[in-house]
Design an enzyme around this catalytic site. Structure first.
Site, PDB file in Angstrom:
ATOM      1  N   HIS A  23      40.453  34.325  37.318  1.00 53.57           N
ATOM      2  CA  HIS A  23      41.835  33.892  37.576  1.00 53.57           C
ATOM      3  C   HIS A  23      42.618  34.003  36.271  1.00 53.57           C
ATOM      4  O   HIS A  23      43.194  33.016  35.810  1.00 53.57           O
ATOM      5  CB  HIS A  23      41.910  32.443  38.076  1.00 53.57           C
ATOM      6  CG  HIS A  23      41.435  32.231  39.476  1.00 53.57           C
ATOM      7  ND1 HIS A  23      40.979  31.010  39.933  1.00 53.57           N
ATOM      8  CD2 HIS A  23      41.352  33.066  40.524  1.00 53.57           C
ATOM      9  CE1 HIS A  23      40.643  31.108  41.195  1.00 53.57           C
ATOM     10  NE2 HIS A  23      40.852  32.359  41.583  1.00 53.57           N
ATOM     11  N   HIS A  79      40.681  37.691  52.638  1.00 51.77           N
ATOM     12  CA  HIS A  79      41.480  36.933  51.654  1.00 51.77           C
ATOM     13  C   HIS A  79      42.090  37.955  50.694  1.00 51.77           C
ATOM     14  O   HIS A  79      41.453  38.966  50.384  1.00 51.77           O
ATOM     15  CB  HIS A  79      40.520  35.970  50.943  1.00 51.77           C
ATOM     16  CG  HIS A  79      41.001  35.273  49.733  1.00 51.77           C
ATOM     17  ND1 HIS A  79      42.234  34.694  49.634  1.00 51.77           N
ATOM     18  CD2 HIS A  79      40.386  35.017  48.545  1.00 51.77           C
ATOM     19  CE1 HIS A  79      42.353  34.118  48.445  1.00 51.77           C
ATOM     20  NE2 HIS A  79      41.249  34.315  47.759  1.00 51.77           N
ATOM     21  N   GLU A  81      43.168  37.728  47.422  1.00 48.20           N
ATOM     22  CA  GLU A  81      43.059  37.780  45.956  1.00 48.20           C
ATOM     23  C   GLU A  81      42.367  39.086  45.568  1.00 48.20           C
ATOM     24  O   GLU A  81      41.442  39.550  46.256  1.00 48.20           O
ATOM     25  CB  GLU A  81      42.318  36.555  45.417  1.00 48.20           C
ATOM     26  CG  GLU A  81      43.280  35.402  45.163  1.00 48.20           C
ATOM     27  CD  GLU A  81      42.699  34.337  44.242  1.00 48.20           C
ATOM     28  OE1 GLU A  81      43.071  34.316  43.062  1.00 48.20           O
ATOM     29  OE2 GLU A  81      41.886  33.527  44.721  1.00 48.20           O
ATOM     30  N   ASP A  83      40.195  40.118  43.605  1.00 47.73           N
ATOM     31  CA  ASP A  83      38.742  40.280  43.410  1.00 47.73           C
ATOM     32  C   ASP A  83      38.069  40.696  44.717  1.00 47.73           C
ATOM     33  O   ASP A  83      36.926  41.163  44.704  1.00 47.73           O
ATOM     34  CB  ASP A  83      38.102  39.015  42.819  1.00 47.73           C
ATOM     35  CG  ASP A  83      38.465  37.745  43.562  1.00 47.73           C
ATOM     36  OD1 ASP A  83      39.604  37.627  44.055  1.00 47.73           O
ATOM     37  OD2 ASP A  83      37.596  36.847  43.650  1.00 47.73           O
ATOM     38  N   HIS A 145      40.091  29.009  50.082  1.00 43.71           N
ATOM     39  CA  HIS A 145      40.934  28.151  49.282  1.00 43.71           C
ATOM     40  C   HIS A 145      42.394  28.589  49.230  1.00 43.71           C
ATOM     41  O   HIS A 145      43.199  27.943  48.550  1.00 43.71           O
ATOM     42  CB  HIS A 145      40.354  28.068  47.863  1.00 43.71           C
ATOM     43  CG  HIS A 145      40.490  29.356  47.090  1.00 43.71           C
ATOM     44  ND1 HIS A 145      41.219  29.418  45.934  1.00 43.71           N
ATOM     45  CD2 HIS A 145      40.054  30.599  47.310  1.00 43.71           C
ATOM     46  CE1 HIS A 145      41.179  30.651  45.456  1.00 43.71           C
ATOM     47  NE2 HIS A 145      40.481  31.378  46.274  1.00 43.71           N
ATOM     48  N   ASP A 164      35.315  33.166  49.837  1.00 46.38           N
ATOM     49  CA  ASP A 164      35.073  32.355  48.634  1.00 46.38           C
ATOM     50  C   ASP A 164      34.234  31.097  48.905  1.00 46.38           C
ATOM     51  O   ASP A 164      33.546  30.609  48.002  1.00 46.38           O
ATOM     52  CB  ASP A 164      36.409  31.937  48.010  1.00 46.38           C
ATOM     53  CG  ASP A 164      37.032  33.047  47.175  1.00 46.38           C
ATOM     54  OD1 ASP A 164      36.305  33.719  46.435  1.00 46.38           O
ATOM     55  OD2 ASP A 164      38.255  33.239  47.266  1.00 46.38           O
ATOM     56  N   TYR A 192      32.041  25.794  40.942  1.00 45.73           N
ATOM     57  CA  TYR A 192      32.964  26.532  41.824  1.00 45.73           C
ATOM     58  C   TYR A 192      33.696  25.554  42.747  1.00 45.73           C
ATOM     59  O   TYR A 192      34.915  25.590  42.881  1.00 45.73           O
ATOM     60  CB  TYR A 192      32.126  27.511  42.636  1.00 45.73           C
ATOM     61  CG  TYR A 192      32.868  28.633  43.291  1.00 45.73           C
ATOM     62  CD1 TYR A 192      33.028  29.854  42.640  1.00 45.73           C
ATOM     63  CD2 TYR A 192      33.390  28.506  44.564  1.00 45.73           C
ATOM     64  CE1 TYR A 192      33.691  30.904  43.251  1.00 45.73           C
ATOM     65  CE2 TYR A 192      34.049  29.550  45.179  1.00 45.73           C
ATOM     66  CZ  TYR A 192      34.192  30.746  44.514  1.00 45.73           C
ATOM     67  OH  TYR A 192      34.851  31.791  45.123  1.00 45.73           O
ATOM     68  N   HIS A 225      31.108  35.719  46.401  1.00 46.05           N
ATOM     69  CA  HIS A 225      30.647  35.684  45.005  1.00 46.05           C
ATOM     70  C   HIS A 225      29.234  35.117  44.969  1.00 46.05           C
ATOM     71  O   HIS A 225      28.927  34.144  45.669  1.00 46.05           O
ATOM     72  CB  HIS A 225      31.514  34.763  44.145  1.00 46.05           C
ATOM     73  CG  HIS A 225      32.938  35.202  44.010  1.00 46.05           C
ATOM     74  ND1 HIS A 225      33.317  36.303  43.288  1.00 46.05           N
ATOM     75  CD2 HIS A 225      34.078  34.661  44.496  1.00 46.05           C
ATOM     76  CE1 HIS A 225      34.628  36.431  43.332  1.00 46.05           C
ATOM     77  NE2 HIS A 225      35.114  35.454  44.072  1.00 46.05           N
TER      78      HIS A 225
HETATM   79 FE1  FEO Z   1      40.029  33.481  45.916  1.00 45.81          FE
HETATM   80 FE2  FEO Z   1      37.226  35.111  44.920  1.00 45.81          FE
HETATM   81  O1  FEO Z   1      39.060  34.919  45.178  1.00 45.81           O
END
Ligand code: FEO
Length: 395
Positions: A23, A79, A81, A83, A145, A164, A192, A225
C-alpha cells in the site's frame, strides 16, 4: 511456478520475496508476499484474480505453460486494488472478448482503474456462473476490505477464493498452510487482520456467519496473498471469528518517545507497576519500532499506555502516525493512560489523554507528568500509575 490445487485448478501466481512495504509505504511486509492468481480449466477457461502490474509479463509467461491466454473465457476480478487487478490490461489484450466478472461496486472500481469497455458481468451474492462441469458462486464481501471485495467459490472442487480475506503477506517456497512454519504463518495472518481488517470486525463476524449459512463444503480456502489453507481450512475462519470479537489479552503495551531519556525512565517505572501486579507488557519506543508491528501489540493488549515528552507545546512527532492509526483502526475493549516529562509548558499528558479519548479508550488512571528528569517521587507515581492500570486490566 505452477501448482495444481485440484484437478484442472491451478495456482498461477507470483511470489514476491523482496516486498518490504505495501500500500505504498503504509504497511510493512517483512516476509514478502505473494499475488495469488487461479486458473480453472473447465469447458470455460477461467482466471480468478491477476497479479500486481510489475509482474504481469512474468505471470503471463507462467500462464502460457498451461493455457493460451487468448483462450481465456472468463476473468473474475474479486477486487480492484492493483496487486490483484494489475494484470488485467495485459491479459485482456489477448482475450478482449472474455467476460470480466465483477461485484456491483467492482463495476465502478475496475473501470475506474483501467478505463476499458470490457464485457462486464455484474454479480451479487448467490449468483452462479456455469463454466461446464462446475459452477462459480459469488458472495459480495463489502468492506472485507474494500466496498468492491467479493468471494468466489468453485463447486465440485469446494474451493473458496476470498481474495484478501484470510490472506497473509508471506513469501514462501510452499503453497499450502501445512507446509510452512506455523508461528510465522499466524504472525503474518494476525498482522494482516490487525492492520487491514480490524475496523471492519463486526462485518467480518456477519460475513462469516453468512458464508457458513450457505452450507457450501469447503476443502480449501485460497486467498489472494500467502499460502492456501488446505489442512483444516476452517481453522483460519475460527481465528477470524476470535480476532473479530476483539477480546484483548490481560496485558499492556507502553508506547513512548523520549528526548533525553526522562520519559523512557518513566515508561520503565510504569512497567514496574504493571509487573508488580502480574500484568505482562511490552515497552515500545515509537521512533524505532515498526508501526504495523506495534499495532499488533496494541490489538493484543487490554491496556495502552502512551508517554511523550512535551515539545513545541505538543507530542513528539513519532507518536502521531501510530495514534492516528489506533483511532482509524477502531480498536475495541481497551483502556488507556498517559505519562511524560516536560521542561517548560508541559501539555503532553493532556494531549495524549485527548488522543486516547478520540480512540474511545477510557482513561484507567490520571496521567503522570514529571518536570525535567523524574525524581524518585515521580518514578513512584509512575509505578503507582502502572499498578492502577494493572488493577483495571485484571478486573
Ligand atoms: Fe486489497 Fe491485496 O489488495
Amino acid at each position: 511456478m505452477i501448482t495444481e490445487l485440484a484437478r484442472n485448478v491451478y495456482w498461477v501466481g507470483i511470489v514476491d520475496w523482496a516486498l518490504r512495504h505495501f500500500h505504498g509505504y503504509e504497511l510493512s511486509t517483512h516476509r514478502g508476499s505473494t499475488y495469488n492468481s487461479y486458473l480453472i480449466l473447465d469447458e470455460k477457461k477461467v482466471i480468478v484474480d491477476t497479479v500486481w502490474d510489475p509482474f504481469r509479463d512474468e505471470w503471463l509467461d507462467t500462464l502460457r505453460q498451461v493455457v493460451d491466454p487468448a483462450a481465456i473465457d472468463v476473468v473474475v476480478a474479486n477486487h480492484a486494488e492493483p496487486d490483484h487487478s494489475g494484470g488485467l490490461l495485459a491479459l485482456m489484450r489477448h482475450c478482449p472478448n472474455a467476460t470480466v466478472v465483477v461485484s456491483k461496486r467492482g463495476a465502478e472500481s475496475i473501470p475506474g482503474h483501467y478505463h476499458q469497455k470490457w464485457n462486464f458481468k455484474v454479480v451479487g451474492t448467490g449468483d452462479r456462473l456455469n463454466i461446464g462441469a462446475s459452477e462459480l458462486v459469488f458472495v459480495e464481501a463489502p468492506m472485507l476490505h474494500w466496498p468492491d471485495s467479493m468471494f468466489t467459490y468453485l463447486t465440485g472442487r469446494n474451493i473458496l477464493m476470498p481474495n484478501d480475506a484470510f490472506g497473509q503477506h508471506l513469501a514462501s517456497e510452499f503453497r499450502f498452510n501445512d507446509q510452512v512454519d506455523q508461528e510465522e504463518l499466524y504472525e503474518e495472518a494476525l498482522k494482516y487482520f490487525v492492520n487491514i481488517l480490524t475496523p471492519f470486525s463486526p462485518l467480518v463476524t456477519k460475513k462469516i456467519e453468512e458464508v457458513l449459512a450457505l452450507g457450501l463444503p469447503v476443502d480449501m480456502i485460497a486467498p489472494s496473498h500467502g499460502v492456501i489453507w488446505r489442512k483444516d481450512p476452517l481453522q483460519i475462519v475460527r481465528k477470524y471469528q476470535e480476532w473479530a470479537a476483539q477480546k484483548p489479552e490481560k496485558r499492556a503495551v507502553i508506547l513512548y518517545d523520549t528526548m533525553w531519556q526522562a520519559t523512557r525512565r518513566m515508561a520503565e517505572a510504569v512497567g514496574d507497576g504493571l509487573a508488580a501486579d502480574g500484568v505482562a507488557y511490552k515497552i515500545l519506543h515509537a521512533a524505532v519500532t515498526d508501526r504495523n508491528d506495534a499495532l499488533v501489540e496494541v490489538f493484543r493488549s487490554k491496556a495502552v499506555l502512551v508517554g511523550s515528552s512535551t515539545v513545541n507545546n505538543g507530542l513528539l512527532p513519532s507518536l502521531m502516525p501510530i495514534l492516528e492509526e489506533i483511532k482509524g483502526l477502531k480498536f475495541k475493549n481497551k483502556i488507556g493512560a498517559a505519562f511524560g516529562s516536560y521542561g517548560w509548558s508541559g501539555e503532553g499528558v493532556k494531549l495524549i489523554e485527548e488522543h486516547l479519548a478520540a480512540c474511545k479508550f477510557p482513561i484507567a488512571a490520571p496521567g503522570v507528568s514529571a518536570k525535567w528528569q523524574p525524581t524518585a517521587d515521580d518514578l513512584e507515581k509512575c509505578k503507582a500509575l502502572g499498578r492502577q492500570v494493572a488493577k483495571a486490566v485484571l478486573v
